[in-house]
Design a protein around this motif. Structure first.
Motif, PDB file in Angstrom:
ATOM      1  N   MET A 123      46.870  49.846  46.754  1.00  0.00           N
ATOM      2  CA  MET A 123      47.927  49.098  45.671  1.00  0.00           C
ATOM      3  C   MET A 123      48.302  47.766  46.132  1.00  0.00           C
ATOM      4  SD  MET A 123      48.379  51.367  43.346  1.00  0.00           S
ATOM      5  CE  MET A 123      49.661  51.171  42.432  1.00  0.00           C
ATOM      6  N   MET A 124      48.387  47.489  47.360  1.00  0.00           N
ATOM      7  CA  MET A 124      48.780  45.967  47.918  1.00  0.00           C
ATOM      8  C   MET A 124      47.707  45.291  47.490  1.00  0.00           C
ATOM      9  SD  MET A 124      50.682  47.293  51.464  1.00  0.00           S
ATOM     10  CE  MET A 124      50.121  45.871  52.079  1.00  0.00           C
ATOM     11  N   ALA A 125      46.562  45.573  47.586  1.00  0.00           N
ATOM     12  CA  ALA A 125      45.257  44.600  47.420  1.00  0.00           C
ATOM     13  C   ALA A 125      45.071  44.535  45.852  1.00  0.00           C
ATOM     14  CB  ALA A 125      44.177  45.207  47.993  1.00  0.00           C
ATOM     15  N   LEU A 126      45.549  45.559  45.100  1.00  0.00           N
ATOM     16  CA  LEU A 126      45.071  45.375  43.612  1.00  0.00           C
ATOM     17  C   LEU A 126      45.289  43.984  42.882  1.00  0.00           C
ATOM     18  CD1 LEU A 126      45.289  49.042  42.390  1.00  0.00           C
ATOM     19  CD2 LEU A 126      43.459  47.485  41.868  1.00  0.00           C
ATOM     20  N   PRO A 127      46.399  43.559  43.022  1.00  0.00           N
ATOM     21  CA  PRO A 127      46.546  42.412  42.296  1.00  0.00           C
ATOM     22  C   PRO A 127      45.560  41.154  42.719  1.00  0.00           C
ATOM     23  CG  PRO A 127      48.731  43.079  43.255  1.00  0.00           C
ATOM     24  CD  PRO A 127      47.814  44.090  43.847  1.00  0.00           C
ATOM     25  N   SER A 128      45.163  41.006  43.905  1.00  0.00           N
ATOM     26  CA  SER A 128      44.173  39.997  44.077  1.00  0.00           C
ATOM     27  C   SER A 128      42.843  40.701  43.521  1.00  0.00           C
ATOM     28  CB  SER A 128      44.111  39.839  45.419  1.00  0.00           C
ATOM     29  OG  SER A 128      43.843  40.949  46.137  1.00  0.00           O
ATOM     30  N   ILE A 129      42.466  41.938  43.585  1.00  0.00           N
ATOM     31  CA  ILE A 129      41.254  42.175  43.251  1.00  0.00           C
ATOM     32  C   ILE A 129      41.386  42.259  41.696  1.00  0.00           C
ATOM     33  CG2 ILE A 129      39.724  44.528  42.890  1.00  0.00           C
ATOM     34  CD1 ILE A 129      40.788  45.265  45.720  1.00  0.00           C
ATOM     35  N   GLN A 130      42.390  42.334  40.941  1.00  0.00           N
ATOM     36  CA  GLN A 130      42.449  42.507  39.603  1.00  0.00           C
ATOM     37  C   GLN A 130      42.053  40.728  39.097  1.00  0.00           C
ATOM     38  OE1 GLN A 130      46.524  43.342  38.037  1.00  0.00           O
ATOM     39  NE2 GLN A 130      45.675  43.400  36.011  1.00  0.00           N
ATOM     40  N   VAL A 131      42.653  39.976  39.908  1.00  0.00           N
ATOM     41  CA  VAL A 131      42.324  38.549  39.491  1.00  0.00           C
ATOM     42  C   VAL A 131      40.981  38.247  39.798  1.00  0.00           C
ATOM     43  CG1 VAL A 131      42.778  36.008  40.060  1.00  0.00           C
ATOM     44  CG2 VAL A 131      44.773  37.759  40.028  1.00  0.00           C
ATOM     45  N   ILE A 132      40.166  38.626  40.515  1.00  0.00           N
ATOM     46  CA  ILE A 132      38.698  38.512  40.702  1.00  0.00           C
ATOM     47  C   ILE A 132      37.866  39.321  39.728  1.00  0.00           C
ATOM     48  CG2 ILE A 132      36.975  38.993  42.358  1.00  0.00           C
ATOM     49  CD1 ILE A 132      38.961  38.690  44.715  1.00  0.00           C
ATOM     50  N   TRP A 133      38.554  40.452  39.570  1.00  0.00           N
ATOM     51  CA  TRP A 133      37.840  41.317  38.608  1.00  0.00           C
ATOM     52  C   TRP A 133      37.646  40.583  37.231  1.00  0.00           C
ATOM     53  CZ3 TRP A 133      34.343  44.879  38.676  1.00  0.00           C
ATOM     54  CH2 TRP A 133      34.071  45.800  37.710  1.00  0.00           C
ATOM     55  N   ALA A 134      38.944  40.203  36.543  1.00  0.00           N
ATOM     56  CA  ALA A 134      39.194  39.496  35.361  1.00  0.00           C
ATOM     57  C   ALA A 134      38.341  38.186  35.233  1.00  0.00           C
ATOM     58  CB  ALA A 134      40.403  39.193  35.240  1.00  0.00           C
ATOM     59  N   SER A 135      38.060  37.406  36.558  1.00  0.00           N
ATOM     60  CA  SER A 135      37.474  36.151  36.592  1.00  0.00           C
ATOM     61  C   SER A 135      36.077  36.638  36.309  1.00  0.00           C
ATOM     62  CB  SER A 135      37.639  35.527  37.678  1.00  0.00           C
ATOM     63  OG  SER A 135      38.848  34.945  38.058  1.00  0.00           O
ATOM     64  N   LEU A 136      35.499  37.717  36.973  1.00  0.00           N
ATOM     65  CA  LEU A 136      33.992  38.003  36.813  1.00  0.00           C
ATOM     66  C   LEU A 136      33.919  38.472  35.365  1.00  0.00           C
ATOM     67  CD1 LEU A 136      33.351  39.950  40.159  1.00  0.00           C
ATOM     68  CD2 LEU A 136      32.427  37.726  39.591  1.00  0.00           C
ATOM     69  N   MET A 137      34.723  39.292  34.826  1.00  0.00           N
ATOM     70  CA  MET A 137      34.385  39.602  33.363  1.00  0.00           C
ATOM     71  C   MET A 137      34.392  38.520  32.352  1.00  0.00           C
ATOM     72  SD  MET A 137      34.219  42.800  33.405  1.00  0.00           S
ATOM     73  CE  MET A 137      33.460  43.211  34.946  1.00  0.00           C
TER      74      MET A 137
END
Length: 162
Positions: A123-137
């Motif tokens: 849950m702590m790492a999700l915000p940064s992973i969410q940004v990276i995932w959205a960029s890849l998409m």
């Protein structure tokens, strides 16, 4: 050991207030003379196991066995249910409690010391992973499906009936 000739006089004296009130408050003031068994299923977890003889064996009104057969079969059912429950709980209750204690202790330990720290870390790492995932998409998947959509947008389908 002879005849007793004395008469004992008996009388009941009631307070006027107690006599005029209903009997219910008097009964609630009395202390219980017997101890009730503790409720071993306070949350009613095993309410589906309250099986009585009438739940299993039922004779319709058109067909009845002899009364003595019905009474004895009811008695045998209750007796065997009681004996087998006591026998099986005597043999299995302590080992099953031991196993259940180990299992639930292990599950509690794993949940407290492994699962929850991992969940909180994710849950702590999700915000940064969410940004990276959205960029890849946005960089790869979005343009790919956009171009596939443009290719198929020029396709016309006509149906002809014979």
């Amino acid at each position: 050991m002879g005849l007793e000739k004395e008469k004992a006089e008996t009388s009941v004296i009631m307070d006027e207030d107690l006599f005029n009130r209903s009997i219910e408050p008097i009964l609630t003031k009395k202390e219980k003379l017997y101890s009730t068994e503790p409720d071993r299923d306070p949350n009613d977890i095993n309410s589906h196991l309250k099986v009585e003889f009438e739940d299993i064996i039922a004779e319709p009104s058109s067909t009845h066995s002899f009364d003595s057969v019905w009474i004895w079969s009811h008695a045998v059912f209750e007796l065997l249910k009681f004996i087998f429950y006591r026998l099986l709980t005597t043999l299995l209750a302590i080992p099953m409690a031991f196993v259940a204690g180990i299992v639930f202790g292990l599950l509690s330990c794993v949940h407290i010391w492994v699962v929850m720290p991992l969940v909180h870390s994710c849950m702590m790492a999700l915000p940064s992973i969410q940004v990276i995932w959205a960029s890849l998409m946005d960089m790869f998947v979005g343009p790919f499906f956009h171009s596939i959509g443009r290719v198929f947008s020029s396709v016309n389908v006509k149906t002809v009936q014979n």
